[in-house]
Design a protein around this motif. Structure first.
Motif, short mmCIF file in Angstrom:
data_model
loop_
_atom_site.label_atom_id
_atom_site.label_comp_id
_atom_site.label_asym_id
_atom_site.label_seq_id
_atom_site.Cartn_x
_atom_site.Cartn_y
_atom_site.Cartn_z
N PRO A 128 -7.30 3.87 -25.31
CA PRO A 128 -6.41 2.96 -24.57
C PRO A 128 -4.98 2.96 -25.09
CG PRO A 128 -7.92 1.73 -25.98
CD PRO A 128 -8.41 3.15 -25.98
N GLY A 129 -4.78 3.19 -26.39
CA GLY A 129 -3.44 3.20 -26.93
C GLY A 129 -2.61 4.39 -26.49
N ARG A 130 -3.29 5.47 -26.11
CA ARG A 130 -2.59 6.67 -25.65
C ARG A 130 -2.56 6.76 -24.13
NH1 ARG A 130 -5.93 8.53 -30.05
NH2 ARG A 130 -4.72 9.49 -31.75
N TYR A 131 -3.21 5.84 -23.49
CA TYR A 131 -3.40 5.92 -22.03
C TYR A 131 -2.09 5.90 -21.27
CZ TYR A 131 -4.99 4.75 -17.32
OH TYR A 131 -5.20 4.75 -15.97
N ALA A 132 -1.22 4.94 -21.57
CA ALA A 132 0.00 4.75 -20.79
C ALA A 132 0.91 5.98 -20.85
CB ALA A 132 0.75 3.51 -21.28
N ALA A 133 1.12 6.52 -22.04
CA ALA A 133 2.00 7.67 -22.19
C ALA A 133 1.41 8.90 -21.50
CB ALA A 133 2.24 7.96 -23.66
N THR A 134 0.11 9.10 -21.63
CA THR A 134 -0.53 10.27 -21.02
C THR A 134 -0.58 10.14 -19.50
OG1 THR A 134 -1.90 10.41 -23.01
CG2 THR A 134 -2.55 11.76 -21.15
N ARG A 135 -0.80 8.93 -19.02
CA ARG A 135 -0.78 8.69 -17.58
C ARG A 135 0.61 8.94 -17.01
NH1 ARG A 135 -0.89 2.71 -16.21
NH2 ARG A 135 1.23 3.07 -16.95
N LEU A 136 1.64 8.57 -17.75
CA LEU A 136 3.01 8.79 -17.30
C LEU A 136 3.28 10.28 -17.10
CD1 LEU A 136 5.86 7.81 -16.64
CD2 LEU A 136 6.37 7.85 -19.10
#
Length: 289
Positions: A128-136
């Motif tokens: 979850p901590g890497r989710y936002a950047a990878t989704r971007l």
């Protein structure tokens, strides 16, 4: 005397008052750039709206059939000049093995969505901590691809005039592409550049390779975009240069994520600085006795 704001090259000093507007903007930017645990309802809504927007925009782009066919002829001629026009040989070889090409048709139609969504769900649950950047990265890649569809209409090899490519979906009567058969009216047939089959599959592969702990999963992550390249060429849905375009779009997506978060998307997320709590009986660090 009133308060004096002291600014140094090292930034604001602790205990020195700063302009309220600057503090507010800084806090807002820090908050936006600090990854937070994703919320399930928001992510489902965001993905659904994003894909709906992608589909609407992609299919609303004027087909420009004549220009798309001219561009396809130019790319085919350019690949011949480079000595890399191998698509026709791969297409005919795959078409000669019925069970293989039918499997490729279904691969092309389904895994593009299934695997990408699966990796997003895996990221959400396990990282979850890497989710936002990878989704971007994925969203920025898709956004710039839409510009490519508009600026450079391109017919796939199977629709070329006199190209002698086999439309494997039409020949084998399989449900394998939204751009063939009875479904062709639902999709823009001249949006082959760039290939998001490659952009998305490479995003999936790099994400699995970077974050998965099981060795065979990491290997599959690398094999997935390579196999996807074979499939898009064998089914005559893309030139290999379309795949190169998808790679460029993906590089753009990673650059956007890097600029926004200031780190590699797969790196451990930076935590927001915690407020320092004074111990009981401790004196504030004001420099006064």
């Amino acid at each position: 005397m009133g308060d004096v704001t002291v600014t140094t090259s090292e930034g604001p000093r602790e205990g020195v008052p700063q302009p309220v507007g600057d503090r507010g903007r800084r806090r807002l930017m820090d908050r936006m750039r600090t990854p937070r645990p994703p919320r399930l309802w928001f992510e489902i809504l965001l993905i659904a709206l994003s894909y709906w927007t992608y589909s609407i925009v992609r299919n609303a782009v004027p087909e420009q059939r004549a220009q798309a066919l001219r561009n396809a002829d130019w790319i085919w001629h350019f690949e011949h000049q480079l000595g890399t026009a191998f698509e026709l040989s791969v297409n005919h070889a795959a078409n000669s093995v019925t069970w293989l090409v039918i499997g490729m048709n279904y691969y092309y139609a389904t895994l593009h969505f299934v695997v990408t969504l699966g990796v997003l769900v895996w990221l959400y649950r396990r990282h979850p901590g890497r989710y936002a950047a990878t989704r971007l990265v994925l969203f920025a890649t898709t956004a710039v691809a839409l510009a490519g569809y508009y600026l450079y209409p391109l017919a796939p090899p199977r629709l070329m005039r006199g190209g002698h490519f086999v439309d494997t979906v039409m020949v084998h009567e399989t449900w394998g592409s939204m751009a063939s058969g009875d479904l062709k009216t639902m999709s823009n047939q001249y949006a082959a550049m760039p290939s998001m089959h490659i952009g998305w599959s490479l995003w999936c592969g790099l994400t699995l390779f970077a974050l998965a702990r099981v060795p065979w999963v990491r290997v599959l992550g690398l094999l997935y975009p390579a196999l996807t390249l074979v499939v898009i060429v064998a089914t005559a849905n893309h030139f290999w240069l379309d795949a190169a375009g998808g790679l460029v779009c993906l590089a753009f997506g990673y650059a956007v994520a890097w600029l926004w978060y200031g780190r590699w998307p797969y790196a451990l997320p930076r935590r927001a600085p915690a407020r320092q709590k004074l111990r009981k009986g401790a004196r504030p660090a004001s420099g006064r006795p």
